[in-house]
Enzyme design. Structure first.
Site, PDB file in Angstrom:
ATOM      1  N   ASN A 148       0.918  -1.187  -0.058  1.00 21.60           N
ATOM      2  CA  ASN A 148      -0.014  -0.030  -0.004  1.00 21.60           C
ATOM      3  C   ASN A 148       0.841   1.169   0.162  1.00 21.60           C
ATOM      4  O   ASN A 148       1.987   1.267   0.474  1.00 21.60           O
ATOM      5  CB  ASN A 148      -0.875  -0.085   1.000  1.00 21.60           C
ATOM      6  CG  ASN A 148      -0.471   0.751   2.272  1.00 21.60           C
ATOM      7  OD1 ASN A 148      -0.605   2.001   2.481  1.00 21.60           O
ATOM      8  ND2 ASN A 148       0.151  -0.025   3.339  1.00 21.60           N
TER       9      ASN A 148
ATOM     10  N   PHE B 108      -1.534   8.189   4.459  1.00 20.17           N
ATOM     11  CA  PHE B 108      -2.368   8.640   5.414  1.00 20.17           C
ATOM     12  C   PHE B 108      -3.662   9.446   4.748  1.00 20.17           C
ATOM     13  O   PHE B 108      -3.803  10.592   5.311  1.00 20.17           O
ATOM     14  CB  PHE B 108      -1.476   9.739   6.180  1.00 20.17           C
ATOM     15  CG  PHE B 108      -0.679   9.141   7.184  1.00 20.17           C
ATOM     16  CD1 PHE B 108      -0.471   7.832   7.272  1.00 20.17           C
ATOM     17  CD2 PHE B 108       0.457   9.958   7.859  1.00 20.17           C
ATOM     18  CE1 PHE B 108       0.645   7.230   8.228  1.00 20.17           C
ATOM     19  CE2 PHE B 108       1.492   9.327   8.583  1.00 20.17           C
ATOM     20  CZ  PHE B 108       1.598   7.894   8.951  1.00 20.17           C
TER      21      PHE B 108
ATOM     22  N   SER C  54       5.488   4.995   8.979  1.00 23.52           N
ATOM     23  CA  SER C  54       4.893   4.894   7.357  1.00 23.52           C
ATOM     24  C   SER C  54       5.863   5.190   6.165  1.00 23.52           C
ATOM     25  O   SER C  54       6.413   6.311   6.274  1.00 23.52           O
ATOM     26  CB  SER C  54       3.695   5.570   7.016  1.00 23.52           C
ATOM     27  OG  SER C  54       3.315   5.683   5.845  1.00 23.52           O
TER      28      SER C  54
ATOM     29  N   ASN D 164       4.895   5.862   3.410  1.00 25.72           N
ATOM     30  CA  ASN D 164       4.437   6.717   2.183  1.00 25.72           C
ATOM     31  C   ASN D 164       4.018   7.986   2.560  1.00 25.72           C
ATOM     32  O   ASN D 164       3.475   8.965   1.794  1.00 25.72           O
ATOM     33  CB  ASN D 164       2.934   5.907   2.067  1.00 25.72           C
ATOM     34  CG  ASN D 164       3.055   4.465   1.559  1.00 25.72           C
ATOM     35  OD1 ASN D 164       3.839   4.171   1.076  1.00 25.72           O
ATOM     36  ND2 ASN D 164       2.255   3.684   2.599  1.00 25.72           N
ATOM     37  N   THR D 165       4.659   8.593   3.525  1.00 29.25           N
ATOM     38  CA  THR D 165       4.723  10.038   3.686  1.00 29.25           C
ATOM     39  C   THR D 165       6.300  10.318   3.786  1.00 29.25           C
ATOM     40  O   THR D 165       6.882  10.045   4.509  1.00 29.25           O
ATOM     41  CB  THR D 165       4.206  10.559   5.092  1.00 29.25           C
ATOM     42  OG1 THR D 165       2.745  10.368   5.144  1.00 29.25           O
ATOM     43  CG2 THR D 165       4.235  12.117   5.417  1.00 29.25           C
TER      44      THR D 165
ATOM     45  N   LYS E  37       5.432   3.372  17.246  1.00 29.72           N
ATOM     46  CA  LYS E  37       5.623   2.487  16.076  1.00 29.72           C
ATOM     47  C   LYS E  37       6.663   2.607  15.181  1.00 29.72           C
ATOM     48  O   LYS E  37       6.954   3.577  14.617  1.00 29.72           O
ATOM     49  CB  LYS E  37       4.143   2.658  15.282  1.00 29.72           C
ATOM     50  CG  LYS E  37       4.166   1.108  14.298  1.00 29.72           C
ATOM     51  CD  LYS E  37       2.644   1.011  13.756  1.00 29.72           C
ATOM     52  CE  LYS E  37       2.537   0.076  12.886  1.00 29.72           C
ATOM     53  NZ  LYS E  37       0.857  -0.126  12.432  1.00 29.72           N
TER      54      LYS E  37
ATOM     55  N   ASN F 289       5.708  -1.575  11.239  1.00 30.71           N
ATOM     56  CA  ASN F 289       5.085  -1.120  10.086  1.00 30.71           C
ATOM     57  C   ASN F 289       5.088  -1.955   8.839  1.00 30.71           C
ATOM     58  O   ASN F 289       6.083  -2.944   9.002  1.00 30.71           O
ATOM     59  CB  ASN F 289       5.224   0.304   9.795  1.00 30.71           C
ATOM     60  CG  ASN F 289       3.950   1.091   9.634  1.00 30.71           C
ATOM     61  OD1 ASN F 289       3.281   0.744   8.427  1.00 30.71           O
ATOM     62  ND2 ASN F 289       3.700   1.980  10.291  1.00 30.71           N
TER      63      ASN F 289
END
Ligand SMILES: Cc1cc2nc3c(=O)[nH]c(=O)nc-3n(C[C@H](O)[C@H](O)[C@H](O)COP(=O)(O)O)c2cc1C
Length: 357
Positions: free
Chosen positions: A110, A114, A173, A175-176, A211, A240
């Protein structure tokens, strides 16, 4: 998997992953009886950071990003549910498509970034369920375009301390852009100091968990452990999604950008978990997540050093009966092994797992 589950899964897999996710949330919101009953067994209870978990299995962050269905998740058999990641302002996330099934690997990639409705929308829902039983953690993050990312976490603590059984500071994450850099020692020290100060200033003081990513080398894990201990963080969630793509059977889709979760993450995430247990010692709370899809994989996380376990991708492949099945399997396990508490299992495989890193 039952025939009904198989039909349900086939139906959901006929939609693209994000539509399927939306449908599953809608089903839970409508109260459709989609799960299996999980046994309540006193030997599965875990007391951690002052919280009484009815069993050690939780729903990981990212499924219920907007705190729409935490109670329905608990009703599936989970001992706790983590909502979020929630950022101060609503944001759309990355362009679609941004979730990919790697069916041959029982994995997902994915790059959602966010996508969420922001603090105010989630707070409204959490306020409406305040006082209800059940452990609901709130996972907080920073907006992509924020000029003050640390401030976004402070705002998250201030906003949700009153509603959260625990708070998760998510800096892992992939993805940021740049978010994972907050795991570097100096930045992490500053972030954790300010988060803990925000908690001290809040009316309620829930435990704070950090996390982390699986893609960290030993020196980075040591730095994180040192900061977690120094700043008196209550626990660590390991871990994660990964940027790694090793050992995958799926073809083209495996090259999609984003974080990989599910079965292929199990080995690495469990080794990192064991390593963190070694670095943090027996007192620190650790939640193990990554590739849990059965009672055996959940128990293995506990053997490696986890107090609690979470899953997400496993449920995409096995359906909503999975948490109930895993918890029932745990109850059979403590009976068969004559354990007084499932907590007795913790760390029994820690040394072995920590060597696999
Ligand atoms: C579609 C998807 C969205 C996710 N979103 C988040 C998120 O918003 N915040 C977060 O901390 N983790 C998020 N995660 C990571 C999961 O919480 C978990 O750490 C990871 O997927 C590994 O567990 P699993 O193998 O059981 O899925 C997401 C995972 C997936 C598959």
């Amino acid at each position: 998997m039952s025939v009904l589950d198989r039909i349900g899964q086939k139906l959901l897999f006929s939609f693209d992953p994000e539509t399927a996710h939306g449908l599953s949330i809608a089903a839970l919101r409508c109260g459709l009886p989609v799960g299996a009953m999980a046994p309540r067994d006193a030997r599965l209870k875990i007391n951690l950071c002052g919280l009484d978990f009815p069993n050690p299995l939780g729903m990981a962050a990212g499924y219920d990003k907007n705190a729409e269905v935490p109670d329905a998740l608990l009703a599936l058999g989970f001992g706790f549910a983590e909502v979020g990641t929630i950022t101060p302002l609503p944001q759309p996330g990355n362009p679609k498509p941004r979730i990919f099934r790697l069916t041959a690997d029982e994995a997902v990639i994915n790059r959602l970034g966010f996508n969420n409705e922001g603090h105010v929308a989630a707070e409204k829902r959490l306020a409406a369920r305040k006082g209800r039983p059940g452990i609901v953690g709130v996972n907080i993050g920073a907006n992509k375009d924020s000029a003050d990312r640390v401030g976004d976490y402070e705002r998250g603590v201030a906003r949700f301390a009153a509603y959260a059984s625990y708070l998760t500071v998510n800096i892992s994450s992939p993805n940021t852009p740049g978010l994972r850099n907050m795991q570097a020692r100096e930045q992490l020290g500053e972030l954790l100091s300010r988060v803990m100060a925000a908690r001290a200033a809040a009316a309620a003081q829930p435990p704070v968990f950090l996390k982390i990513a699986p893609d960290l080398v030993e020196a980075e894990l040591e730095d994180i452990a040192a900061e977690v201990v120094e700043k008196k963080i209550d626990g660590v969630i390991v871990c994660n999604t990964t940027l790694a793509r090793t050992g995958l059977r799926s073809g083209g889709v495996a090259n999609e950008t984003g974080g990989l979760s599910g079965k292929p993450l199990f080995e690495r995430s469990t080794a990192v978990l064991a390593r963190m247990r070694k670095l943090l010692g027996p007192q620190m709370a650790i939640i193990g997540v990554g590739g849990v899809d059965s009672t055996e994989t959940a128990l293995e996380k506990i053997r490696a050093g986890a107090d609690l376990v979470q899953l997400y991708t496993g449920m995409i492949y096995a359906g909503p009966a999975l948490p109930g099945r895993i918890v029932a399997g745990m109850a059979r396990f403590v009976e068969r092994e004559r354990l007084k508490s499932i907590g007795e299992l913790r760390d029994t495989g820690c040394t072995d797992w920590s060597k696999r890193l």
